[in-house]
Design a protein around this motif. Structure first.
Motif, short mmCIF file in Angstrom:
data_model
loop_
_atom_site.label_atom_id
_atom_site.label_comp_id
_atom_site.label_asym_id
_atom_site.label_seq_id
_atom_site.Cartn_x
_atom_site.Cartn_y
_atom_site.Cartn_z
N VAL A 1 6.81 4.07 -1.27
CA VAL A 1 6.88 5.19 -0.32
C VAL A 1 7.26 6.43 -1.12
O VAL A 1 8.23 6.41 -1.88
CB VAL A 1 7.93 4.94 0.79
N LEU A 2 6.49 7.50 -0.95
CA LEU A 2 6.77 8.74 -1.66
C LEU A 2 7.44 9.76 -0.74
O LEU A 2 6.90 10.09 0.31
CB LEU A 2 5.48 9.35 -2.21
N LEU B 1 12.80 4.33 -4.45
CA LEU B 1 12.02 4.08 -3.24
C LEU B 1 10.53 3.92 -3.58
O LEU B 1 9.84 3.05 -3.04
CB LEU B 1 12.23 5.21 -2.23
N ALA B 2 10.06 4.77 -4.47
CA ALA B 2 8.64 4.69 -4.88
C ALA B 2 8.37 3.35 -5.57
O ALA B 2 7.40 2.66 -5.25
CB ALA B 2 8.30 5.86 -5.80
N GLU C 1 5.14 5.25 10.62
CA GLU C 1 5.96 4.14 11.11
C GLU C 1 6.25 3.14 9.99
O GLU C 1 7.38 2.72 9.78
CB GLU C 1 5.20 3.43 12.23
N GLU C 2 5.20 2.80 9.25
CA GLU C 2 5.33 1.86 8.14
C GLU C 2 6.31 2.43 7.09
O GLU C 2 7.20 1.73 6.61
CB GLU C 2 3.95 1.60 7.53
N GLY C 3 6.12 3.71 6.76
CA GLY C 3 6.98 4.36 5.77
C GLY C 3 8.44 4.33 6.20
O GLY C 3 9.33 3.97 5.43
N PRO D 1 0.84 -1.20 0.00
CA PRO D 1 0.00 0.00 0.00
C PRO D 1 0.88 1.26 0.00
O PRO D 1 1.94 1.29 0.63
CB PRO D 1 -0.83 -0.11 1.28
N LEU D 2 0.39 2.27 -0.70
CA LEU D 2 1.15 3.50 -0.87
C LEU D 2 1.28 4.27 0.45
O LEU D 2 0.30 4.40 1.19
CB LEU D 2 0.40 4.36 -1.89
#
Ligand code: PLP
Length: 420
Positions: free
Chosen positions: A377-378, A371-372, A403-405, A44-45
């Motif tokens: 992750v943006l 990374l994206a 946290e996830e990012g 998920p983004l």
């Protein structure tokens, strides 16, 4: 311009393109690189790229705000065109709101309502620009200033903010940049993108330097009062006896309503310098040829500014403080990133990429694209805000998403780590 048999008098302004690196443009580019990715990772983004507080479901504006707007709309009294400088009651409310933190009282005549902080920037730069003039902008900074300066042919000169000194202005380099055609300098406090809050002592030094150079200070306080660390927020208007100050503000960030498009310009100028130099007249003239915030939104401003309870602000500051703490702690565990200054205000932070620690990544844009693609992750490449090979990270997101990012950024960094 000759093109075969066709001849056209118009031609693209190259200066405009050069400054067209925008947060939105980079965001779109990163989104494209994810959707074109054949080995889609299905994660998920996590969007830490733009700063939009409404991305965090914990952030919701104070109930008084929509109530005030509904009341204004239902009254049918505010369906008219607004006065070009803004509704008198709204101007008075903003003047009082700002005056409570400075040593003198602003009058409603010092306040002009705008379509968000963005239009305040769009108005103030052409109001100051004359042929051959230049403006001093912070690096890193906020790209709207660069873009707008290009539109009104105002030359831009950059002064550095010093990460090792908590992102303070490098006042020596600033003095060396200025000449008799320099009209203004911009500071952003609390700072987007750096996340610092200037001390009162530093602001005084900024005021004294500007005074010496004969320039005014544009103080972007769109994040005014969004300070959750040790340094309290001090408005630049406190030093307006030393140098005339143009304060830019907005409901967008502190009230968590960036889509409402309400902001202001306030001239903090007890000596009346902006009147003597004709700048105030320029602002008023400019307002006559541009659009205004909707009348019923203006009508809601007094209620919003006067009736929002402190608990609303305290709760939001607690959320931001927690996000900043978590971010700063996790960042220390990521070898290829350094955060030189713990965020203490606004809603973002800058981190430096340590290229001595990573392989196969050429620069900040490459970092963000990889990374994206690999982690969904943006992040915002620092080049967008004027600092190549840095990254800006938005902290105004759901804590679990942050946290996830961060954990995915950590995994990514370890994958690209150089073996020692
Ligand atoms: C968001 C922002 C603005 C623009 O304010 P809006 O009210 O959203 O138009 C201006 N300056 C800075 C530093 C900002 O972060």
């Amino acid at each position: 311009m000759e093109n075969g048999s066709e001849k056209w008098n118009f031609q693209g302004n190259k200066g405009l393109n050069a400054s067209a690196i925008s947060v939105r443009g980079v965001y779109n580019m990163l989104m494209d690189s994810i959707s074109n990715n054949e080995n889609n990772n299905n994660k998920p983004l996590v969007r830490l790229c733009r700063v939009d507080p409404t991305d965090n479901p914990l952030f919701r504006t104070a109930p008084v705000a929509p109530d005030a707007i509904a009341t204004a709309a239902h009254s049918f009294n505010f369906n008219c065109y607004p006065p070009t400088v803004g509704l008198p009651d709204a101007k008075r409310a903003v003047a009082n709101y700002l005056s409570s933190d400075i040593p003198y009282q602003l009058s409603p005549d010092n306040v002009f309502l705008t379509v968000g902080g963005t239009q305040a920037i769009d108005i103030i730069l052409p109001a100051l620009a004359r042929s051959g003039t230049n403006i001093l902008l912070p690096r890193p900074g906020y790209p709207q200033y660069d873009a707008r300066a290009a539109c009104c042919l105002l030359e831009v000169r950059y002064f550095d903010l010093l990460p090792e000194r908590g992102w303070e202005v490098d006042l020596d380099s600033l003095e060396a940049l200025a000449d008799e055609n320099t009209v203004a300098m911009v500071i952003i406090n609390p700072s987007n993108p750096c996340g610092n809050v200037f001390t009162s002592q530093h602001l005084k030094k900024v005021a004294e330097t500007a005074r010496k150079l004969g320039i005014c200070v544009i103080s972007d306080e769109v994040y005014g009062h969004v300070a959750f660390g040790n340094n309290p927020f001090v408005p630049m208007g406190v030093f307006a006896q030393i140098v005339p100050v143009i304060t830019i503000g907005s409901l967008s960030k502190r009230w968590l309503v960036p889509g409402w498009r309400i902001g202001w310009i306030a001239t903090c100028d007890p000596q009346g310098i902006f009147e003597k130099t004709g700048i105030k007249t320029n602002i008023i003239s400019y307002l006559e040829i541009t659009s205004d915030p909707p009348t019923f939104m203006q009508a809601a401003i007094p209620q919003i500014l006067e009736r929002t309870d402190d608990d609303f602000h305290l709760k939001n500051l607690n959320i931001m403080r927690e996000a900043a703490n978590k971010f700063y702690d996790v960042c220390k565990e990521i070898p290829c990133l350094t955060c030189p200054h713990k965020p203490e205000g606004a809603m973002a932070a800058m981190v430096k990429i340590n290229f001595s620690q990573v392989k196969d990544i050429v620069d900040d844009v490459d970092f963000c694209v990889k990374l994206a693609k690999e982690e969904s992750v943006l992040l915002l490449p620092g080049v967008t805000v004027g600092l190549k090979n840095w990254l800006r990270i938005s902290l105004a997101v759901d804590p679990s998403e942050l946290e996830e990012g961060l954990s995915r950024i950590k995994a990514f960094s370890l994958r690209y780590a150089k073996m020692s």
